[in-house]
Design a protein around this motif. Sequence first.
Motif, mmCIF file in Angstrom:
data_model
loop_
_atom_site.group_PDB
_atom_site.id
_atom_site.type_symbol
_atom_site.label_atom_id
_atom_site.label_comp_id
_atom_site.label_asym_id
_atom_site.label_seq_id
_atom_site.Cartn_x
_atom_site.Cartn_y
_atom_site.Cartn_z
ATOM 1 N N GLY A 5 41.716 3.541 -11.299
ATOM 2 C CA GLY A 5 42.577 2.937 -10.268
ATOM 3 C C GLY A 5 43.929 3.618 -10.163
ATOM 4 O O GLY A 5 44.694 3.355 -9.234
ATOM 5 N N PRO A 21 42.089 7.430 -6.575
ATOM 6 C CA PRO A 21 41.387 6.270 -6.021
ATOM 7 C C PRO A 21 40.355 6.626 -4.940
ATOM 8 O O PRO A 21 39.346 5.937 -4.807
ATOM 9 C CB PRO A 21 42.529 5.425 -5.451
ATOM 10 C CG PRO A 21 43.697 5.763 -6.329
ATOM 11 C CD PRO A 21 43.546 7.219 -6.633
ATOM 12 N N ARG A 27 41.245 3.400 0.748
ATOM 13 C CA ARG A 27 40.838 2.082 0.208
ATOM 14 C C ARG A 27 39.514 1.609 0.803
ATOM 15 O O ARG A 27 39.012 0.567 0.437
ATOM 16 C CB ARG A 27 41.934 1.044 0.495
ATOM 17 C CG ARG A 27 43.252 1.317 -0.218
ATOM 18 C CD ARG A 27 44.184 0.114 -0.123
ATOM 19 N NE ARG A 27 44.560 -0.183 1.248
ATOM 20 C CZ ARG A 27 45.718 0.176 1.822
ATOM 21 N NH1 ARG A 27 46.620 0.827 1.120
ATOM 22 N NH2 ARG A 27 45.980 -0.134 3.082
#
Length: 644
Positions: free
Chosen positions: A139, A165, A393
């Motif tokens: 992360g 990420p 994301r």
Amino acid sequence: MFGWTGRLLRVDLGSGTIRVEETPRGLLRRFLGGRGLNSYLLFSEVKAGADPLGEENKLFFGTSPLTGTGLMSSGRIHVTAKSPLTGILGDSNAGGHFGPELKWAGYDGLILEGSAGAPVYLWVDDDRVELRDASRIWGKTVSETFEGIWSELGDPRVRIAAIGPAGENLVRYASLMTDYGNACGKTGMGTVLGAKRVKAIAVRGTRGFCAADPQGFKALARDLLDRLLKTPAYRVFSRFGTLSYLSLYNRQGRSLARNAQQTGEIPYIDRYEPSRLMEHVTRNVACFGCPIHCKHEFRIRRGPFAGEKGHGTEFCILSAHGPACGNEDETAVLKINNICNEYGICGDTSGIVLAAAFEWYQRGIVTLRDTDGLALEWGNTEAQIELLMRIIRREGFGDLLAEGSARAARAIGKGAERYVSHAKGGDVDQVDIRTLKGCALADAVSSRGADPQRGWPSAEFYPMKAEEARRLFGNEKAADPNGYEGKAALVNYYASLCTLCDVLGLCKFSSAWFNNPIGVPEMAALVTALTGMETTEEALWETAARVHNLERAYLVREGIRRADDRVHGRMMEEAVSTGPHKGARIDPQKFEQMLDEYYDLMGWDRSTGIPKRSTLERMDLREVAEELSSLGILAEDEETSRAF
Ligand code: SF4
């Protein structure tokens, strides 16, 4: 053994088994190392139809004979796997210091197979190799990962390749970052690492390796360095690196903006003039042992991101996130460069994906409803950064774009595909290949999808005398960027040069591809002095041809045929609309003729693009021929290849 270490490190991530194997000498003789060895292992160990994100895919890290020697620009690492972006051969080549460190630890290659149950990182300390818990760094951004590993191992000299990420979230074009600012980009090698739940590989190497003729090798390396320092290009490139390319291509009328809707000379390109970009540069930096030091550290001098520091920005990210997205603010692109490096997403591909999305929005193919309220207006930096973060994301519209431009366009429909220029799923770079017919052919036949580094013919960018073109390519018109004659030999020549750099572990910028001193005769002398294996120029050309045929066999086994050897979208379907090359286009019929010529030269069947049995056998690829034959997809023909 000289030049190589003779050892491969194999790690089964599922069982945690780690073993050292002998590198088969026959493979080193045939493929030398790096890309050649990796591509062979991919062909033989990853079965046809394997899921790129599944356990059956493997990731191969290849060092090369010249990696980590005292020769200039020998700090490369080549990484290969089946690509999650294109579904065919995926690979990437990066500089920095990771490659030499892995070689000094005693390995010609590292193979990662299976996948870990929980996040891990691999720690290679010469012969001591272990998988370690990575839950604390999962992360984290790339620099946080580096810091975390250095602090845990208590040694900042450890060299690291890590994902951010984007790789963890399986964005299909996630990068693997080696040291600060060096990216294995384009084909999603970071994505494969993320699917295997490997956050990083950390290496410390002190074993080294030996040269057969150390004095002879040193003398050759010194001579090449002297010659490099005297080239006129050295002064410019060692200062600006690729930062000068946007203005160079603009002067040639080959720039592209707004997803290639604007062509020719881009009016606001002065924002990307090298002297202006250099105002942000704090110092030049180099990969291992490189006198060219073409890379940069920077600190943004003005605008909303003033004061932010970063590493390494290149033509590809500047052009893709700058003019291609209609962004006239170079400081915004430097900020985006940092996001790409820290979150581990390919700067080039992500910019081109966003540019396509901006055009879909302009044309009403997607609306505010589709984009989750983001107004994708050209030059809207805020929307550009926000959408990039949503890709990383995998949120909302960003989740779709994380699939890559070609897949996203297919999913959207409504004619979106017309505005994506790609070959085999690899996005075409931001130079107008309608004005460079050899580059168009090179993109179409490249084994990893469109990609300048697979061997765009540099002779098309700089004038070459007719006699020189005849000597090198057998046709005095071959280097004419707008002509179609002699392109097969031209493309094969430059593709072979680039392939040899990738198998030997050399940066292409120091090679003859870039008009620099390391040509094929010099490579042959270096390999002979280093390995003690008498190597001729002819043998190296043959090695390049062998690698091209091996990679073609891999593509063919994955279903690639002649119909796939083309550039899709605007670059193929529209003429240049403005600028000095107005009206230039790729003539479809002449393109097919170039392809015929190329297949004939390579010894591939004209109707299918499948290598002929006689070609593979002549290339010493008998087992590859047998594999294709057993699957019923070999072009059975006794003709002899004329590829070299
Ligand atoms: S020329 Fe640039 S990219 Fe190539 S090895 Fe040197 S510093 Fe690295």
